[in-house]
Design an enzyme around this catalytic site. Structure first.
Site, PDB file in Angstrom:
ATOM      1  N   GLN A  52      26.246  25.008  37.139  1.00 53.79           N
ATOM      2  CA  GLN A  52      25.406  23.898  37.592  1.00 53.79           C
ATOM      3  C   GLN A  52      25.054  24.060  39.080  1.00 53.79           C
ATOM      4  OE1 GLN A  52      23.743  21.946  35.983  1.00 53.79           O
ATOM      5  NE2 GLN A  52      23.504  19.924  36.883  1.00 53.79           N
ATOM      6  N   HIS A  68      27.093  23.478  33.420  1.00 56.71           N
ATOM      7  CA  HIS A  68      26.171  24.376  32.716  1.00 56.71           C
ATOM      8  C   HIS A  68      24.792  23.903  33.123  1.00 56.71           C
ATOM      9  CE1 HIS A  68      25.065  26.463  28.619  1.00 56.71           C
ATOM     10  NE2 HIS A  68      24.577  27.097  29.673  1.00 56.71           N
ATOM     11  N   LEU A  69      23.983  24.778  33.690  1.00 62.18           N
ATOM     12  CA  LEU A  69      22.787  24.349  34.402  1.00 62.18           C
ATOM     13  C   LEU A  69      21.878  23.464  33.546  1.00 62.18           C
ATOM     14  CD1 LEU A  69      21.120  24.366  36.934  1.00 62.18           C
ATOM     15  CD2 LEU A  69      20.168  26.577  36.267  1.00 62.18           C
ATOM     16  N   HIS A  70      21.596  22.281  34.073  1.00 61.89           N
ATOM     17  CA  HIS A  70      20.729  21.332  33.387  1.00 61.89           C
ATOM     18  C   HIS A  70      20.151  20.360  34.405  1.00 61.89           C
ATOM     19  CE1 HIS A  70      24.555  19.155  33.719  1.00 61.89           C
ATOM     20  NE2 HIS A  70      23.899  18.026  33.519  1.00 61.89           N
ATOM     21  N   MET A  71      19.014  19.797  34.035  1.00 61.58           N
ATOM     22  CA  MET A  71      18.434  18.678  34.769  1.00 61.58           C
ATOM     23  C   MET A  71      18.213  17.534  33.789  1.00 61.58           C
ATOM     24  SD  MET A  71      15.863  20.425  37.571  1.00 61.58           S
ATOM     25  CE  MET A  71      15.611  18.815  38.365  1.00 61.58           C
TER      26      MET A  71
END
Length: 390
Positions: free
Chosen positions: A191, A228-231
């Site tokens: 993230q 965990h990469l998210h927007m």
């Protein structure tokens, strides 16, 4: 959510550009079939919403009737989201949420959402700003097929295309239409915000015809619940003061916005061509914050130029970057967690007594304990202004 092994998400179906809000089931492109681990009986692979610069909505609907001109993006997102709610895919059923504006000059908006507090998955423990991706913890490779709505993929200019993003429901929603914007989950990115992902999210904001569709990011130590990469993408039903208040100039491309409960660094994209340089500038600034041991939050919303509505110029996208003290784990005695919504002035509250009794002073105290002292904030602003010009 389900527990599935990691791997690539299913092959796409291309969405035909048409007025229809929902693609016709069963129409597939020649793309590869979905892996067995992410297939489910009766669940089609996610559609691909292919868009170009001509699909950007440069003037959204007015606040008098915000739902009057839904775009292709809005229709697809909200139809899919409502379908999943009716089918029980979410962790809880979301009904009308009691909402009130707290008396006081800041005009904080309090909203009671008890089920989000009691039914959501507990946030992952975070130990540092640089925690690596942990495949053993919950992550978005474990999403069930029913949680996936569609993919976004841009063709044509301006500039190189952003990362394609997967649009999935947030199974513990803050409100109607609350979604996650994900780069390919199988890449297993932590993230940490990247310019291609931010740019894709900013383009999603311009694909909506609703004035209250905003996109945002919570960093590690800044309220992120999954590393965990998210927007986030969400529809809010009212304007926020930070969308029109004038900012103090710190440099040619940076301002300091003091409207709302927490001061933020302000970037502005007046048109689609500015999305790439703004995305790079925001991520460069966020990287500098991380190097200084600070957490960050980001919110993008339609708004006036930095000088405010009376200074001339068309509306564009305002991108706000908050710098804050990192917090790892819950803080004892804190009435609510502080992430991007709270910093922007929207307070999703977990219990009716708190919703009923909280005052603006109490809420501001809870928010501002995470912020930097004024001298440190101004020094940091000077560093960022110099960094962005060199």
């Amino acid at each position: 959510m389900g527990s599935l092994a990691s791997g690539h998400l299913p092959g796409p179906r291309r969405l035909v550009v048409s007025p229809s809000p929902v693609p016709v089931p069963g129409t597939r492109s020649a793309s590869p079939a979905a892996p067995d681990w992410l297939s489910a009986p009766g669940e089609p692979n996610p559609e691909v919403l292919v868009y170009g610069e001509g699909d950007f909505v440069l003037q959204a609907a007015g606040w008098g009737d915000p739902d009057s001109a839904p775009s292709r993006f809005d229709r697809l997102l909200l139809a899919g989201w409502s379908d999943r709610m009716e089918r029980g895919v979410f962790r809880y059923r979301l009904g009308p949420l009691p909402t009130r504006v707290l008396p006081g000059p800041v005009r904080l908006v309090a909203q009671l959402n008890e089920k989000r507090s009691s039914e959501r998955r507990p946030p992952q423990p975070v130990r540092s700003l640089r925690d690596p991706f942990d495949p053993g913890a919950f992550n978005f490779t474990r999403l069930r097929p029913a949680e996936l709505l569609f993919r976004l993929r841009r063709t044509g200019g301006p500039g190189p295309p952003p990362d394609p993003l997967l649009v999935a429901i947030n199974a513990s929603p803050l409100g109607r239409g609350h979604v996650l914007l994900l780069p390919e989950p199988a890449r297993r990115l932590p993230q940490v915000l990247t310019a291609p992902v931010l740019r894709g999210a900013l383009e999603a904001a311009l694909l909506s015809g609703h004035p209250g569709f905003r996109v945002g990011f919570n960093g590690l130590g800044g309220g992120a619940s999954v590393n965990h990469l998210h927007m986030h993408g969400l529809y809010l039903d009212r304007p926020l003061p930070l969308e029109e208040a004038p900012a103090e100039p710190l440099g040619p491309r940076l301002g300091l916005l003091r409207a709302g409960p927490a001061p933020a660094f302000l970037f502005f994209a007046p048109d689609p061509a500015a999305l790439e340089p703004v995305s790079r500038a925001v991520c460069r600034a966020a990287e500098h914050l991380g190097g200084a041991g600070l957490a960050c939050n980001v919110l993008a919303a339609r708004g006036d130029p930095p000088a405010g509505p009376g200074a001339g110029g068309d509306r564009g996208l305002r991108v706000l970057l908050w710098a804050r003290r990192p917090l790892f784990g819950p803080k004892a005695g804190e009435p609510f967690a502080v992430a991007l919504c709270e910093l922007a002035g929207l307070l999703p509250l977990p219990a009716e007594p708190l919703y009923r009794d909280i005052t603006e002073m109490q809420a501001l105290s809870a928010i501002r304990q995470h912020l930097l002292p004024e001298p440190e904030l101004l020094h940091l602003g000077g560093e960022l202004a110099w960094l962005l010009e060199h």
